[in-house]
Structures are given as C-alpha cells and as structure tokens.
Scaffold this motif. Structure first.
Motif, mmCIF file in Angstrom:
data_model
loop_
_atom_site.group_PDB
_atom_site.id
_atom_site.type_symbol
_atom_site.label_atom_id
_atom_site.label_comp_id
_atom_site.label_asym_id
_atom_site.label_seq_id
_atom_site.Cartn_x
_atom_site.Cartn_y
_atom_site.Cartn_z
ATOM 1 N N ASP A 41 0.831 -1.212 0.000
ATOM 2 C CA ASP A 41 0.000 0.000 0.000
ATOM 3 C C ASP A 41 0.865 1.261 0.000
ATOM 4 O O ASP A 41 0.529 2.250 -0.671
ATOM 5 C CB ASP A 41 -0.921 0.015 1.221
ATOM 6 C CG ASP A 41 -2.020 -1.034 1.131
ATOM 7 O OD1 ASP A 41 -2.197 -1.587 0.027
ATOM 8 O OD2 ASP A 41 -2.686 -1.293 2.138
ATOM 9 N N GLN A 123 -0.941 11.908 1.092
ATOM 10 C CA GLN A 123 -1.597 10.603 1.022
ATOM 11 C C GLN A 123 -0.625 9.492 1.393
ATOM 12 O O GLN A 123 -1.014 8.487 2.005
ATOM 13 C CB GLN A 123 -2.155 10.373 -0.391
ATOM 14 C CG GLN A 123 -2.848 9.024 -0.575
ATOM 15 C CD GLN A 123 -4.052 8.875 0.334
ATOM 16 O OE1 GLN A 123 -4.988 9.666 0.275
ATOM 17 N NE2 GLN A 123 -4.039 7.864 1.183
ATOM 18 N N ASN A 126 -0.601 9.509 5.073
ATOM 19 C CA ASN A 126 -1.841 8.948 5.612
ATOM 20 C C ASN A 126 -1.842 7.425 5.475
ATOM 21 O O ASN A 126 -2.233 6.698 6.396
ATOM 22 C CB ASN A 126 -3.040 9.550 4.882
ATOM 23 C CG ASN A 126 -4.322 9.469 5.692
ATOM 24 O OD1 ASN A 126 -4.383 9.921 6.830
ATOM 25 N ND2 ASN A 126 -5.342 8.870 5.116
ATOM 26 N N SER A 127 -1.411 6.934 4.312
ATOM 27 C CA SER A 127 -1.322 5.486 4.107
ATOM 28 C C SER A 127 -0.310 4.876 5.072
ATOM 29 O O SER A 127 -0.509 3.776 5.603
ATOM 30 C CB SER A 127 -0.913 5.181 2.661
ATOM 31 O OG SER A 127 -1.888 5.651 1.747
ATOM 32 N N GLN A 129 0.404 5.896 8.071
ATOM 33 C CA GLN A 129 -0.224 5.765 9.393
ATOM 34 C C GLN A 129 -1.168 4.569 9.446
ATOM 35 O O GLN A 129 -1.194 3.821 10.417
ATOM 36 C CB GLN A 129 -0.992 7.049 9.722
ATOM 37 C CG GLN A 129 -0.109 8.249 9.948
ATOM 38 C CD GLN A 129 -0.724 9.218 10.933
ATOM 39 O OE1 GLN A 129 -0.055 9.778 11.785
ATOM 40 N NE2 GLN A 129 -2.015 9.423 10.824
ATOM 41 N N ASN A 130 -1.964 4.394 8.389
ATOM 42 C CA ASN A 130 -2.909 3.280 8.363
ATOM 43 C C ASN A 130 -2.178 1.945 8.392
ATOM 44 O O ASN A 130 -2.598 1.003 9.085
ATOM 45 C CB ASN A 130 -3.794 3.373 7.115
ATOM 46 C CG ASN A 130 -4.712 4.580 7.147
ATOM 47 O OD1 ASN A 130 -5.024 5.104 8.217
ATOM 48 N ND2 ASN A 130 -5.132 5.049 5.986
ATOM 49 N N VAL A 131 -1.094 1.848 7.639
ATOM 50 C CA VAL A 131 -0.326 0.602 7.596
ATOM 51 C C VAL A 131 0.287 0.308 8.961
ATOM 52 O O VAL A 131 0.177 -0.811 9.484
ATOM 53 C CB VAL A 131 0.778 0.680 6.514
ATOM 54 C CG1 VAL A 131 1.771 -0.463 6.682
ATOM 55 C CG2 VAL A 131 0.162 0.634 5.128
ATOM 56 N N LEU A 133 -0.567 1.389 11.938
ATOM 57 C CA LEU A 133 -1.574 1.067 12.955
ATOM 58 C C LEU A 133 -2.093 -0.350 12.756
ATOM 59 O O LEU A 133 -2.302 -1.083 13.741
ATOM 60 C CB LEU A 133 -2.727 2.071 12.885
ATOM 61 C CG LEU A 133 -3.839 1.871 13.914
ATOM 62 C CD1 LEU A 133 -3.287 1.917 15.339
ATOM 63 C CD2 LEU A 133 -4.937 2.918 13.749
ATOM 64 N N SER A 134 -2.278 -0.764 11.511
ATOM 65 C CA SER A 134 -2.715 -2.141 11.243
ATOM 66 C C SER A 134 -1.678 -3.142 11.736
ATOM 67 O O SER A 134 -2.029 -4.214 12.243
ATOM 68 C CB SER A 134 -2.958 -2.336 9.743
ATOM 69 O OG SER A 134 -4.015 -1.523 9.287
ATOM 70 N N HIS A 244 -2.161 16.550 11.116
ATOM 71 C CA HIS A 244 -2.652 15.270 10.612
ATOM 72 C C HIS A 244 -2.652 15.285 9.087
ATOM 73 O O HIS A 244 -3.133 16.233 8.460
ATOM 74 C CB HIS A 244 -4.062 14.994 11.134
ATOM 75 C CG HIS A 244 -4.462 13.558 10.992
ATOM 76 N ND1 HIS A 244 -4.802 12.998 9.779
ATOM 77 C CD2 HIS A 244 -4.550 12.554 11.903
ATOM 78 C CE1 HIS A 244 -5.097 11.722 9.949
ATOM 79 N NE2 HIS A 244 -4.938 11.431 11.223
ATOM 80 N N SER A 410 -3.290 4.202 18.443
ATOM 81 C CA SER A 410 -4.430 4.843 17.769
ATOM 82 C C SER A 410 -4.426 6.344 18.019
ATOM 83 O O SER A 410 -4.750 7.134 17.121
ATOM 84 C CB SER A 410 -5.753 4.230 18.267
ATOM 85 O OG SER A 410 -5.854 2.871 17.900
ATOM 86 N N SER A 413 -1.817 7.878 15.873
ATOM 87 C CA SER A 413 -2.336 7.964 14.503
ATOM 88 C C SER A 413 -3.322 9.114 14.365
ATOM 89 O O SER A 413 -3.294 9.862 13.381
ATOM 90 C CB SER A 413 -2.998 6.640 14.112
ATOM 91 O OG SER A 413 -3.585 6.719 12.833
#
Length: 451
Positions: A41, A123, A126-127, A129-131, A133-134, A244, A410, A413
C-alpha cells in the motif's frame, strides 16, 4: 479420551508457542520497520504521488514551445512527348509553436497540479499511518492470542485434574456422579474454547505475516512510544489539527479546487500564439526551392461555446465548495478519532486495574474453595465456578493490556504522529518530494535529446 486430547493439545501449544519461544525476539519497532519496507500500500501510494507530480510538467508544457523537425521524400516521373523525366525529391523543415498568452489559464493549471502533487505526498503519510496502525493491531492480536491459548491450555489441565479428583473420590465413595459429570462438562467447554483460540491465533498470525512480510516470532508489547503523547487531550487535539495528513490533504484539495476554478474562468479570456517554420527542398541532388520560412501569430477571443464555458465554471465552483465541505468533515473525524483514542487509553487503564484486582482476588478465592472442598464444606461445582471466574478475569486482563497498547498507537495515529519519522524507525522514508522537484525542470527533456 481426556488424556488423548491433552497430549494433542500439548503438541499444538508447542507448535504455536514453544517454537516462538525459541525464535528471535521481535519487538514492535522491528515489526513496524519490516512492515514499512514491505507494505504494498505504501509503495502504491508512492507511485501514485510520482504520477501526480508528472501533471506539473504537463501543465507547464501548455505555454512552452513545441519544436519539431521533419523530413519527407518522394519519387516522381513523367513521360511527355516521348521524353521521360523524373527523380527523387526530399523536403526538410523545422517548426515552432508556442502559446504566449492564455489569460493565465496555464498558471492556474500549474497551481492545481502542484496542489494535487502535495495532496499525493500527504496521502503517502496517511497510508503510512494506516499501515503502521494495522501492524500494531496485528502484532497485539498475535501476542494476546498466544496468551489466551496458553491460558486456556492451562485451564484444560486444571479441569482435567478436577475431573480426575472427582473420579477418585467417587471410586472411594466420597464423591458423586454429579461431581464427575460437572467436571466433564467444564472440561468439554474448556476444550472448545481452546480450539477456538487456536483458530483465532492462526488467522492473526496470517494477518501479521501479510502486513509484516514474515511470520511472528517471540513478541513483546513493551515500547517507549507513549512518550510522544501529550499530557492533555487539548494538546493532542491542537497537534492533530495542524499536522494530521488527512487535514493537510483536505487543505491541498481546497487549493487544487480553487486553482481549477481559476482555470475554468480563464477560459473566457483571449489567447495568443505564435508559429514559425523554415525548410528547403532538394530535387535531383540539388536545392531547388532554396531556404524558405514563415512566421505567424493568432489571437482568439471566445464569444460563445454552446454553454460549455459557463458549465465548466459552475462545475468548478461546485467542486470547490465540495472540497471545503469535505475538509470540514475530515476535521471533525480527526477530532473524533483523537477523543476516542484518548478515552480508550483512560478506559484501558481502568480495566487493567480492575482486572488485576479481580485476578488477585480470584486466585485467593480459588485456593480457599479448593481447601473447603477438600474439607467437605464446598462442592466440586464451587471449585469449577471459581476457576471459571479466575479464567475470565485473566482473559479480561489480557484484553485490557492489549487495548491499552492499541489505544496508545491509535492516539498517535489520530494526532498524525504515527509515521516512520516520528517513531524514529531505521528506514528510508518514502517520499515523492525529490521526484516532484525533478519533474519541475521542464527543459530536461530537451537536454536529454541534445545529449
């Protein structure tokens, strides 16, 4: 039957936990680092940002000259009055075309392209952070899953021992068949819970491997990233509002929409362009037409375009309003995420304290109940119930500790700080900034051709 299952469960637990115990320790930082380098990602977001940067060069090209060279040839012949004539003909030339004024439409399109490139860069963050956190969620799911498997395997051994004790007391006439049946029922429940936890652990480990790129090894929830969290929720909100990546993306989207509106309005204005060409023609090995050339210009002013110009402006205005509305929604979502994560940390702390007290009390109650059962003042059912309550308290403690770690990350993030740079991960940060700076050099193509 019981002994057979316990043997099988011991083998399974060795595979799930014992092997991990002999493996190299794998901290949260190591898992995050491996995932950052592995995550598809993130790579896709980086490529998307680079592709978006190319739109800057495309926009700039609208007011830069286009220069081309051409060569063409033909073979002609004729037969007139019995006389044959003919020969080759070659024509060469160079052309030049450039728009010198377009009512600042190109400038607006360049600004829109730059804003879009900036949006794509955010972006990536942002990606990222999502990765990350997952990865933390998957890490803690595996760790807590292993703890639950170990706890439920221990629970099975306890119920096995109680079943054997009830059977022994029945054999000497001190117990009842009810005690045996109750112990058998609890053992069956424990076996089912154990199998369920093993299945959940297998899924969690598969998710971990997908995100990190390797199988989970010996995990440990210890980390020092809580130091990145401010002392108050107001400070956390303030930091999220200014840093953010989702909010920064929204701001870039508004800039791009505003530039799009400017470009649409500029289409109503005049445009001016110049053209030039020079060339020559060779026939039968010699220049026949000499060197010729031309220079021209053109000015156009739109008067009516069937409503297309007005529609494009209205559409651009609506897009700008939409981007502003979406920015407000993003702002609210970020605030909500910060508040939710902050509350999650406070709740997890309270749950940990309560669970620790429950485990301590449950251990005391179980020991006392077993002694009372041996003295005849309590029943086997009392012992089984005490063990079930203690197991539930231990599971609650595992879940609360997991929730605390996940809530901590979290919150990072939600604040926009769950990035490789903020965490200090030993990686090369993925960014398209240098690529964007390179494509801003629109003359690079001409220099490449010259070389």
């Amino acid at each position: 039957m019981v002994n057979k299952f316990v043997t099988a469960s011991a083998v399974a637990i060795l595979l799930a936990l014992g092997a991990a115990g002999g493996a190299q320790a794998q901290s949260i930082t190591q898992a995050l680092t491996a995932a950052y380098d592995h995550a598809p990602d993130l790579q896709a977001a980086l490529l998307e940002a680079k592709a978006s940067a190319e739109n800057i060069a495309l926009a700039k090209s609208a007011k830069l000259p286009t220069i081309g060279a051409s060569i063409s040839g033909s073979e002609s012949w004729s037969l007139v009055g019995g006389q044959f004539s003919g020969g080759p003909s070659i024509t060469t030339g160079v052309s030049y075309n450039q728009t010198i004024f377009d009512n600042f439409k190109t400038e607006a399109q360049i600004e829109a392209a730059r804003a879009a490139a900036e949006l794509s860069e955010y972006q990536i963050r942002n990606s990222e952070q999502n990765v990350l956190l997952s990865v933390v969620q998957a890490y803690m799911n595996v760790l807590s899953g292993r703890q639950l498997v170990a706890l439920r395997e221990e629970n099975i051994r306890f119920f096995q021992a109680q079943l054997q004790s009830a059977q022994d007391r029945l054999d000497v006439g001190e117990g009842t068949r009810i005690d045996v049946a109750q112990a058998q029922a609890r053992l069956a429940q424990g076996e089912a819970a154990y199998r369920a936890s093993l299945s959940t652990l297998e899924v969690s480990q598969a998710t971990f491997q997908r995100l990190v790129g390797t199988r989970p090894q010996q995990l440990n929830s210890a980390h020092n990233y809580a130091r990145l969290i401010p002392n108050s929720i107001d400070a956390a909100l303030a930091e999220a509002e200014v840093g953010h990546p989702a909010i920064m993306m929204s701001k870039a989207a508004i800039r791009a929409a505003q530039a799009g509106t400017d470009a649409a309005e500029a289409a109503f204005g005049p445009t001016a362009s110049v053209t030039g060409q020079v060339g020559s023609r060779w026939t039968n090995g010699g220049m026949t037409d000499g060197l010729s050339g031309s220079v021209g210009f053109q000015v156009t002013v739109p008067i009516y375009a069937g409503g297309a110009l007005g529609a494009s402006v209205r559409k651009a205005n609506l897009g700008q309003i939409k981007s502003e509305v979406e920015a407000m929604s993003t702002y609210d979502q970020v605030r909500e995420a910060v508040i939710s994560a902050w509350a999650g940390i406070q709740s997890a702390d309270a749950q940990i304290q309560a669970a620790q007290a429950a485990v301590q009390a449950g251990t005391t109650v179980l020991d006392g109940t077993i002694q009372e059962r041996d003295l005849g003042t309590s029943t086997t059912l009392d012992v089984l119930n005490s063990q079930a309550e203690l197991t539930s308290a231990k599971e609650g403690l595992i879940n609360a500790q997991t929730s605390k770690v996940v809530a901590t990350f979290s919150l990072l993030s939600a604040m926009g700080r769950l990035t490789a740079s903020n965490l200090g991960l030993p990686v090369t940060v993925k960014s398209a900034v240098n690529y964007t700076q390179a494509v801003e050099d629109v003359w690079q193509e001409l220099r490449t051709v010259a070389e």
